[in-house]
Design a protein around this motif. Structure first.
Motif, PDB file in Angstrom:
ATOM      1  N   TYR A  69       0.810  -1.225   0.212  1.00 15.90           N
ATOM      2  CA  TYR A  69       0.028   0.048  -0.075  1.00 15.90           C
ATOM      3  C   TYR A  69       0.779   1.318  -0.023  1.00 15.90           C
ATOM      4  O   TYR A  69       0.550   2.226  -0.786  1.00 15.90           O
ATOM      5  N   GLU A  70       1.920   1.094   0.489  1.00 15.76           N
ATOM      6  CA  GLU A  70       2.837   2.430   0.623  1.00 15.76           C
ATOM      7  C   GLU A  70       3.308   2.633  -0.905  1.00 15.76           C
ATOM      8  O   GLU A  70       3.615   3.651  -1.195  1.00 15.76           O
ATOM      9  N   ILE A  71       3.584   1.667  -1.592  1.00 10.69           N
ATOM     10  CA  ILE A  71       4.004   1.439  -3.056  1.00 10.69           C
ATOM     11  C   ILE A  71       2.954   2.263  -3.741  1.00 10.69           C
ATOM     12  O   ILE A  71       2.967   2.910  -4.733  1.00 10.69           O
ATOM     13  N   TYR A  72       1.626   1.699  -3.386  1.00 13.67           N
ATOM     14  CA  TYR A  72       0.592   2.173  -4.302  1.00 13.67           C
ATOM     15  C   TYR A  72       0.290   3.628  -4.246  1.00 13.67           C
ATOM     16  O   TYR A  72       0.276   4.304  -4.962  1.00 13.67           O
ATOM     17  N   ARG A  73       0.364   4.313  -2.865  1.00  8.95           N
ATOM     18  CA  ARG A  73       0.493   5.731  -2.592  1.00  8.95           C
ATOM     19  C   ARG A  73       1.429   6.477  -3.199  1.00  8.95           C
ATOM     20  O   ARG A  73       1.350   7.741  -3.467  1.00  8.95           O
ATOM     21  N   ALA A  74       2.574   5.897  -3.511  1.00  3.14           N
ATOM     22  CA  ALA A  74       3.829   6.568  -4.020  1.00  3.14           C
ATOM     23  C   ALA A  74       3.668   6.809  -5.662  1.00  3.14           C
ATOM     24  O   ALA A  74       4.603   7.404  -6.215  1.00  3.14           O
ATOM     25  N   ALA A  75       2.900   5.892  -6.106  1.00  4.42           N
ATOM     26  CA  ALA A  75       2.987   5.546  -7.725  1.00  4.42           C
ATOM     27  C   ALA A  75       2.067   6.713  -8.489  1.00  4.42           C
ATOM     28  O   ALA A  75       1.098   7.179  -7.926  1.00  4.42           O
ATOM     29  N   ASP A  76       2.860   7.185  -9.472  1.00  7.30           N
ATOM     30  CA  ASP A  76       2.150   8.034 -10.477  1.00  7.30           C
ATOM     31  C   ASP A  76       1.092   7.095 -11.419  1.00  7.30           C
ATOM     32  O   ASP A  76      -0.087   7.564 -11.644  1.00  7.30           O
ATOM     33  N   ILE A  77       1.547   5.959 -11.837  1.00  6.21           N
ATOM     34  CA  ILE A  77       0.681   5.044 -12.648  1.00  6.21           C
ATOM     35  C   ILE A  77       0.939   3.731 -12.122  1.00  6.21           C
ATOM     36  O   ILE A  77       1.707   3.124 -11.774  1.00  6.21           O
ATOM     37  N   CYS A  78      -0.199   2.851 -11.970  1.00  9.20           N
ATOM     38  CA  CYS A  78      -0.432   1.693 -11.772  1.00  9.20           C
ATOM     39  C   CYS A  78      -0.696   0.775 -12.885  1.00  9.20           C
ATOM     40  O   CYS A  78      -1.793   1.060 -13.518  1.00  9.20           O
ATOM     41  N   MET A  79       0.031  -0.167 -13.424  1.00 12.35           N
ATOM     42  CA  MET A  79      -0.211  -0.848 -14.617  1.00 12.35           C
ATOM     43  C   MET A  79      -0.815  -2.405 -14.121  1.00 12.35           C
ATOM     44  O   MET A  79      -0.034  -3.312 -13.582  1.00 12.35           O
ATOM     45  N   VAL A  80      -1.983  -2.718 -14.416  1.00  9.16           N
ATOM     46  CA  VAL A  80      -2.674  -4.116 -14.071  1.00  9.16           C
ATOM     47  C   VAL A  80      -2.837  -4.547 -15.615  1.00  9.16           C
ATOM     48  O   VAL A  80      -3.915  -4.190 -16.305  1.00  9.16           O
ATOM     49  N   THR A  81      -1.923  -5.426 -16.134  1.00  9.29           N
ATOM     50  CA  THR A  81      -2.261  -5.866 -17.674  1.00  9.29           C
ATOM     51  C   THR A  81      -2.345  -7.264 -17.806  1.00  9.29           C
ATOM     52  O   THR A  81      -1.549  -7.949 -18.582  1.00  9.29           O
ATOM     53  N   SER A  82      -3.211  -7.979 -16.914  1.00  7.66           N
ATOM     54  CA  SER A  82      -3.420  -9.248 -17.056  1.00  7.66           C
ATOM     55  C   SER A  82      -3.767  -9.764 -18.452  1.00  7.66           C
ATOM     56  O   SER A  82      -4.541  -9.298 -18.958  1.00  7.66           O
ATOM     57  N   LEU A  83      -3.262 -10.977 -18.854  1.00 10.17           N
ATOM     58  CA  LEU A  83      -3.540 -11.421 -19.975  1.00 10.17           C
ATOM     59  C   LEU A  83      -4.959 -12.202 -19.945  1.00 10.17           C
ATOM     60  O   LEU A  83      -5.535 -12.547 -20.773  1.00 10.17           O
TER      61      LEU A  83
END
Length: 591
Positions: free
Chosen positions: A450-464
């Motif tokens: 969650y700390e990394i989530y809050r720090a990110a500009d973009i989150c990539m969820v690219t499941s096939l």
């Protein structure tokens, strides 16, 4: 004579004119009642996101009343008290919510796995004061249980019982690594990895399912528990439970996709798996599409009666409801209260990985699995740098990839390919003090994630291919600053709900790079416009609503069964009278 002909022609022309007017009026009315026309690809993105589209959780009989309820642990407790008084809730899963391991320097450490299944079910089991049955795989798990293999959790504030089941190395190898993850996992995911089926793995799978059934019966305080069976590890378990506890309500939730019947047909034990699952009172899937695939498989391979209007299947004297229940996460997430502000999280993460303040941080968070599209993200980043070389040095992609099933050849190959590709990108585009890809192949706690989530500009969820993918919802929940951009695969179930995300096709690297550029250049105002409705969706359709919907259906089944027994209807052949209409649900909780 001429005047008569003229009159006839005048009459014909007038009739044609009136007919044309009638047609135009009809078309106009149809258009006024029709859905909005989809505009061209060049239309403004914000306007497109603002269109009214029915989300997945608003379909499939989810009533308007349910959407008005504030779903919380108290709501679940109210359902249990009012509709399922004195009911014992038993959760069964392969993975346990708390793992005890011995430390190299001595002593015991507690690990809370960063698992979507655990994060969804743990708050429910706490709210219900239930019993959770799971495989005890920690190196110190046996040292921390009592004489009945139980331990009270969570530590420091016990609210439910964790009952551990022990497996031999051979059982774990055949049941889990073999049939479940070399057979069923690739069978259900369209990721173009061939399933491997071995007779010895099937025998182990059947034996372990029987062992868990024995444990459920041993833990049941009476003959009428509510048993929540989780995922593809236990396809045979529902019928095994119902054979010994016929009055139990068994709710099976299948957390991964269900393939179409043609793909499913390659499984050598296809009928046995369907028969096992149809021992359930209710079978749940993330999306209606997967529920339909399951029903089609049953229709093709078993002699059964399918009531499509009521989403029910009658087989072997039992009627099973087959519904879509989109899973979600806890709201609000308890651990957010333990985390510092977004600005502090951002500073901490950037300091840890040596990132300057002007660099845009893209993240990916998941197990190292070939279904998650990790290599495809790397390809999109490479495509972005090829098209826009001015962005080299201004973007960093941080991939958190927890090791998973590392003894299986497909996972070993993926591990090597990911590290090799990341190294190539760093050599080609990196420089002194700058690496475009940071690959961290280690486990992280939920708090760290969650700390990394809050720090990110973009989150990539690219499941096939994915059932839901709760990373997308966790990222949204973590962003109480209403900033950050979610790039979400159209092949993840979450894309049916998080409509304001930037939806991508992970197989199209050029398209992914274009969307990544859009995400990198998105204004704070547009980020907020997109994040706000997604947060509202996760809030309203949280994990308590997911569980509450199933428990309400279970309560209706139990009451109908009690009525049938009282009136003698239970002695008659199975018919559709015990089917719950999909339009007759979730009203009492609103009162």
């Amino acid at each position: 004579m001429t005047d008569g002909v003229d009159l006839i022609w005048l009459f014909i022309l007038a009739s044609l004119g009136l007919s044309a007017l009638a047609v135009l009026f009809s078309i106009s009315r149809q258009r006024s009642h029709a859905p909005a026309v989809v505009h061209t690809a060049g239309e403004d993105v914000a306007a497109e996101a603002a269109r009214k589209v029915m989300r997945e959780f608003e379909k499939n009989s989810q009533s308007a009343d349910a959407a008005l309820v504030t779903w919380s642990p108290e709501t679940l407790r109210k359902i249990l008290a009012d509709d399922l008084p004195e009911a014992q809730v038993i959760v069964v899963s392969n993975r346990e919510p708390y793992i005890h391991n011995t430390k190299d320097e001595g002593g015991i450490e507690l690990l809370v796995p960063a698992s979507g299944l655990v994060s969804a079910l743990e708050p429910i089991t706490r709210a219900c004061a239930g019993t959770w049955i799971a495989y005890g795989g920690g190196t110190a798990d046996r040292l921390t249980v009592d004489k009945d293999d139980r331990v009270q959790v969570p530590p420091g504030n016990p609210s439910y019982t964790l009952r551990r089941v022990w497996l031999t190395e051979e059982e774990h190898q055949g049941y889990y690594l073999g049939f479940a993850n070399e057979g069923l996992w690739p069978l259900c995911h369209i990721a173009f990895t061939r399933p491997i089926f071995r007779a010895s793995d099937w025998e182990a799978y059947e034996a372990v399912n029987r062992k868990f059934a024995d444990t459920v019966v041993a833990e049941a305080r009476n003959e009428r528990p509510i048993v929540l069976v989780q995922d593809y590890h236990f396809a045979l378990l529902p019928r095994m439970i119902r054979e010994r506890l016929p009055e139990a309500i068994v709710i099976t939730f299948w957390h991964i996709p269900w393939p179409n019947s043609e793909v499913y047909s390659i499984c050598p034990w296809r009928e046995r798996i369907l028969e096992g699952l149809l021992g359930s009172s209710i079978i749940g899937f993330h999306t209606q599409f997967h529920a339909n695939n399951f029903t089609e498989s049953v229709d093709r391979f078993l002699e059964s009666r399918i009531e499509r209007a009521d989403a029910a299947i009658s087989y072997g004297g039992l009627t099973t409801l087959v519904h879509a229940y989109p899973i979600s996460i806890e709201w609000p997430a308890e651990l957010l209260a333990k985390l510092p502000s977004v600005e502090e999280c951002r500073a901490s993460v950037r300091d840890r990985f040596g990132l300057t303040a002007d660099v845009k941080l893209c993240i990916g968070v998941e197990r190292l699995d070939y279904t998650k599209g990790i290599l495809d993200r790397f390809q999109a980043l490479e495509e972005l740098f090829t098209r826009h070389p001015e962005l080299v040095g201004r973007v960093v992609f941080l991939q958190i990839a927890a090791p998973s099933r590392g003894t299986l050849p497909a996972y070993q190959q993926l591990h090597d390919e990911c590290h090799r590709y990341a190294e190539e990108l760093n050599q080609r585009y990196g420089s002194e003090g700058y690496k475009p890809v940071i690959m961290v192949a280690e486990h992280h706690s939920q708090e760290q994630v969650y700390e990394i989530y809050r720090a990110a500009d973009i989150c990539m969820v690219t499941s096939l291919h994915d059932g839901m993918n709760l990373v997308a919802k966790e990222f949204v929940a973590a962003r109480d600053d209403e900033q950050g951009v979610l790039m979400l695969s159209t092949f993840a179930g979450a894309s049916r709900e998080l409509l304001e995300a930037l939806i991508v096709n992970p197989y199209d690297a050029a398209m992914m790079s274009d969307v990544l550029l859009q995400a990198l250049t998105m204004s704070p105002d547009e980020q907020s416009e997109r994040m706000r409705p997604m947060r509202e969706m996760v809030r309203d359709n949280n994990v308590y609503r997911w569980a509450g919907s199933m428990l309400l259906d279970a309560a209706r089944l139990r009451k109908r069964g009690d009525l049938d027994r009282a009136t003698g209807a239970g002695d008659r052949p199975s018919n559709t009278d015990n089917i719950i209409s999909i339009f007759e649900r979730k009203r009492k909780v609103a009162s």
